[in-house]
Design a protein around this motif. Structure first.
Motif, PDB file in Angstrom:
ATOM      1  N   LEU A  40       0.863  -1.212   0.194  1.00  0.00           N
ATOM      2  CA  LEU A  40      -0.017  -0.196  -0.148  1.00  0.00           C
ATOM      3  C   LEU A  40       0.635   1.373  -0.097  1.00  0.00           C
ATOM      4  CD1 LEU A  40      -3.134  -0.847   2.641  1.00  0.00           C
ATOM      5  CD2 LEU A  40      -2.970  -0.558   0.074  1.00  0.00           C
ATOM      6  N   GLN A  41       2.048   1.335   0.655  1.00  0.00           N
ATOM      7  CA  GLN A  41       2.879   2.352   0.701  1.00  0.00           C
ATOM      8  C   GLN A  41       3.420   2.670  -0.586  1.00  0.00           C
ATOM      9  OE1 GLN A  41       5.956   2.084   3.638  1.00  0.00           O
ATOM     10  NE2 GLN A  41       6.184   4.126   3.723  1.00  0.00           N
ATOM     11  N   HIS A  42       3.813   1.652  -1.410  1.00  0.00           N
ATOM     12  CA  HIS A  42       4.360   1.857  -2.708  1.00  0.00           C
ATOM     13  C   HIS A  42       3.149   2.412  -3.619  1.00  0.00           C
ATOM     14  CE1 HIS A  42       8.176   0.337  -2.473  1.00  0.00           C
ATOM     15  NE2 HIS A  42       7.923  -0.805  -2.149  1.00  0.00           N
ATOM     16  N   LEU A  43       1.979   1.538  -3.317  1.00  0.00           N
ATOM     17  CA  LEU A  43       0.869   2.413  -4.201  1.00  0.00           C
ATOM     18  C   LEU A  43       0.673   3.850  -4.021  1.00  0.00           C
ATOM     19  CD1 LEU A  43      -1.610   2.066  -6.170  1.00  0.00           C
ATOM     20  CD2 LEU A  43      -2.945   1.153  -4.040  1.00  0.00           C
ATOM     21  N   VAL A  44       0.538   4.084  -2.682  1.00  0.00           N
ATOM     22  CA  VAL A  44       0.531   5.665  -2.318  1.00  0.00           C
ATOM     23  C   VAL A  44       1.739   6.775  -2.790  1.00  0.00           C
ATOM     24  CG1 VAL A  44       0.328   7.368  -0.282  1.00  0.00           C
ATOM     25  CG2 VAL A  44      -0.784   5.131  -0.386  1.00  0.00           C
ATOM     26  N   LYS A  45       2.873   5.931  -2.925  1.00  0.00           N
ATOM     27  CA  LYS A  45       4.087   6.712  -3.433  1.00  0.00           C
ATOM     28  C   LYS A  45       3.690   7.046  -5.062  1.00  0.00           C
ATOM     29  CE  LYS A  45       7.815   6.004  -1.730  1.00  0.00           C
ATOM     30  NZ  LYS A  45       9.396   5.244  -1.385  1.00  0.00           N
ATOM     31  N   TYR A  46       3.363   5.712  -5.680  1.00  0.00           N
ATOM     32  CA  TYR A  46       3.012   5.779  -7.159  1.00  0.00           C
ATOM     33  C   TYR A  46       2.203   6.832  -7.299  1.00  0.00           C
ATOM     34  CZ  TYR A  46       2.080   4.064 -11.653  1.00  0.00           C
ATOM     35  OH  TYR A  46       1.663   3.787 -13.059  1.00  0.00           O
ATOM     36  N   LEU A  47       1.047   6.845  -6.463  1.00  0.00           N
ATOM     37  CA  LEU A  47       0.018   7.904  -6.753  1.00  0.00           C
ATOM     38  C   LEU A  47       0.370   9.403  -6.558  1.00  0.00           C
ATOM     39  CD1 LEU A  47      -3.118   5.932  -5.328  1.00  0.00           C
ATOM     40  CD2 LEU A  47      -2.803   6.237  -7.688  1.00  0.00           C
ATOM     41  N   ALA A  48       1.117   9.662  -5.440  1.00  0.00           N
ATOM     42  CA  ALA A  48       1.566  10.799  -5.083  1.00  0.00           C
ATOM     43  C   ALA A  48       2.519  11.331  -6.117  1.00  0.00           C
ATOM     44  CB  ALA A  48       2.628  10.653  -4.045  1.00  0.00           C
ATOM     45  N   PHE A  49       3.302  10.600  -6.871  1.00  0.00           N
ATOM     46  CA  PHE A  49       4.021  10.967  -7.985  1.00  0.00           C
ATOM     47  C   PHE A  49       3.207  11.586  -9.157  1.00  0.00           C
ATOM     48  CE2 PHE A  49       5.772   9.883 -12.281  1.00  0.00           C
ATOM     49  CZ  PHE A  49       7.059  10.767 -12.298  1.00  0.00           C
ATOM     50  N   PHE A  50       1.974  11.043  -9.324  1.00  0.00           N
ATOM     51  CA  PHE A  50       1.192  11.586 -10.589  1.00  0.00           C
ATOM     52  C   PHE A  50       0.326  12.561 -10.096  1.00  0.00           C
ATOM     53  CE2 PHE A  50       2.604   7.234 -12.216  1.00  0.00           C
ATOM     54  CZ  PHE A  50       3.124   7.696 -13.515  1.00  0.00           C
ATOM     55  N   LYS A  51      -0.263  12.614  -8.735  1.00  0.00           N
ATOM     56  CA  LYS A  51      -1.158  13.484  -8.341  1.00  0.00           C
ATOM     57  C   LYS A  51      -0.640  13.872  -7.095  1.00  0.00           C
ATOM     58  CE  LYS A  51      -4.447  13.042 -11.624  1.00  0.00           C
ATOM     59  NZ  LYS A  51      -4.919  13.999 -12.256  1.00  0.00           N
ATOM     60  N   PRO A  52       0.252  14.803  -7.024  1.00  0.00           N
ATOM     61  CA  PRO A  52       1.115  15.165  -5.741  1.00  0.00           C
ATOM     62  C   PRO A  52      -0.161  15.954  -4.946  1.00  0.00           C
ATOM     63  CG  PRO A  52       1.982  16.275  -7.421  1.00  0.00           C
ATOM     64  CD  PRO A  52       1.039  15.348  -8.048  1.00  0.00           C
ATOM     65  N   LYS A  53      -0.874  16.867  -5.292  1.00  0.00           N
ATOM     66  CA  LYS A  53      -1.861  17.701  -4.713  1.00  0.00           C
ATOM     67  C   LYS A  53      -2.886  16.764  -3.981  1.00  0.00           C
ATOM     68  CE  LYS A  53      -1.668  21.604  -7.727  1.00  0.00           C
ATOM     69  NZ  LYS A  53      -2.469  22.543  -8.887  1.00  0.00           N
ATOM     70  N   THR A  54      -3.114  15.794  -4.550  1.00  0.00           N
ATOM     71  CA  THR A  54      -4.070  14.731  -3.766  1.00  0.00           C
ATOM     72  C   THR A  54      -3.609  13.900  -3.040  1.00  0.00           C
ATOM     73  OG1 THR A  54      -5.713  14.803  -5.760  1.00  0.00           O
ATOM     74  CG2 THR A  54      -6.201  13.223  -4.044  1.00  0.00           C
ATOM     75  N   PHE A  55      -2.613  13.401  -3.083  1.00  0.00           N
ATOM     76  CA  PHE A  55      -2.099  12.109  -2.644  1.00  0.00           C
ATOM     77  C   PHE A  55      -0.754  12.310  -1.592  1.00  0.00           C
ATOM     78  CE2 PHE A  55      -4.447  10.104  -5.754  1.00  0.00           C
ATOM     79  CZ  PHE A  55      -5.198   9.459  -5.090  1.00  0.00           C
TER      80      PHE A  55
END
Length: 342
Positions: A40-55
């Motif tokens: 889950l931490q890798h998933l959140v990091k992956y999402l934060a890379f593309f959507k930093p404002k949200t994640f």
């Protein structure tokens, strides 16, 4: 189906009939339990890379968000199935040693939540604290420490590894006794919770899937069965998603796209005439600080042309604006950004 038990396990569970699981089943469920958080931490990091404002805020406070998620998940499974998520996935249940009931309510469920959710969170925080203090106090002698706070921190740095070693040793002894049928528990946390692990029986599965009489026919029956099957479907998709996230993380870490775009034979730019940020100032910073915002780095990103490491948000915005390295002044663009995972 409301639990994560597969249909093929209905036959095997009848043969077990209140037997305890093998050590291989226990190791398998523990491995699954420990893989959920990093996945889950890798998933959140992956999402934060593309959507930093949200994640990005979720990534920065991932420990607390995961604590809430894990508490809700484990409480749901303990309340409805008498086991944790991974234990239920491997056809296990928790049985109270005093009366043989499931820890659905009361003291045993609270103790189970403390060992399943609370202790891993506290242990992770203590490990992080130990790593931070170790760099400070490892080279300092007791005679150089005067205040009480520093002495307590130094004592924690010395004692914490021994505490972890003792806990691992106790667990190893209990696992060996469990294999030799000398103990009914394989972990000190099960003893603390006052429970033992056993296989699910056909009666347990029937109880999980029981439908009230007034909902056995008609439209409401379909709605009811849909909601009964929803947790099982989500659990399977969640387990399969762990492997998919690991695959994405592997592909993302290879940086193949960046290598093909940047190229290995790109010309070396001429040395700049003026430094944007003095290298002496950068070297004086802590190793985990960003040279731009001067704060602890978030989403570590290296600039290919100079080798310096920044926050992703800081260096991405700077490169887009000035098209050069903020330290050396070398020409740079977003294709020269390389994400680091540590």
């Amino acid at each position: 189906m409301s639990s994560t038990i597969r249909a093929s396990q209905l036959v095997s569970s009848s043969a077990t009939d209140e037997k305890q699981p093998s050590v291989f089943d226990i190791i398998a469920q523990e491995n699954l339990a420990t893989s959920i958080r990093p996945a889950l931490q890798h998933l959140v990091k992956y999402l934060a890379f593309f959507k930093p404002k949200t994640f990005l805020s979720v990534h920065r406070n991932f420990d607390e968000y995961y604590l809430i998620f894990d508490l809700i998940l484990q409480n749901h499974y303990l309340k409805n199935y008498g086991a944790s998520f991974t234990e239920n996935f491997y056809s296990m249940k928790r049985v109270v040693t005093k009366d043989g009931s499931m820890p659905n309510d009361g003291r045993e469920r609270i103790l189970s939540l403390l060992t399943l959710v609370g202790w891993p969170y506290v242990e992770d925080k203590l490990n992080q604290l130990h790593d931070r203090l170790k760099e400070v106090y490892e080279i300092r002698s007791w005679s150089s420490i005067t205040d009480i706070k520093s002495k307590c921190q130094k004592m924690f740095v010395v004692i914490w590894p021994y505490i972890k070693t003792i806990l691992k040793a106790v667990k190893t002894v209990l696992q060996l006794a469990y294999i030799l049928n000398r103990s009914s528990i394989h972990s000190p946390w099960l003893y603390f919770s006052g429970v033992i692990l056993k296989h699910l029986t056909p009666e347990d599965l029937d109880a999980f899937n029981a439908v009230p009489l007034h909902l056995q026919t008609g439209f409401f029956n379909r709605i009811w069965r849909f909601f009964l099957g929803l947790p099982g479907i989500i659990s399977r998709l969640f387990a399969y998603g762990l492997f998919f996230v690991q695959f994405l993380d592997y592909m993302y870490n290879t940086d193949l796209a960046k290598l093909t775009k940047t190229g290995l034979n790109s010309a070396i730019p001429p040395p700049p005439h003026k430094m944007i940020i003095k290298e002496s100032e950068v070297l004086s910073l802590d190793t985990n600080k960003c040279p731009i915002c001067l704060k602890k780095r978030v989403n570590d990103t290296a600039l290919f042309v100079s080798g310096y490491v920044f926050c992703y948000t800081c260096i991405n915005q700077y490169v887009n604006t000035y098209q050069k390295c903020p330290v050396t002044g070398c020409p740079a663009n977003v294709q020269h950004l390389i994400r680091l995972f540590v």
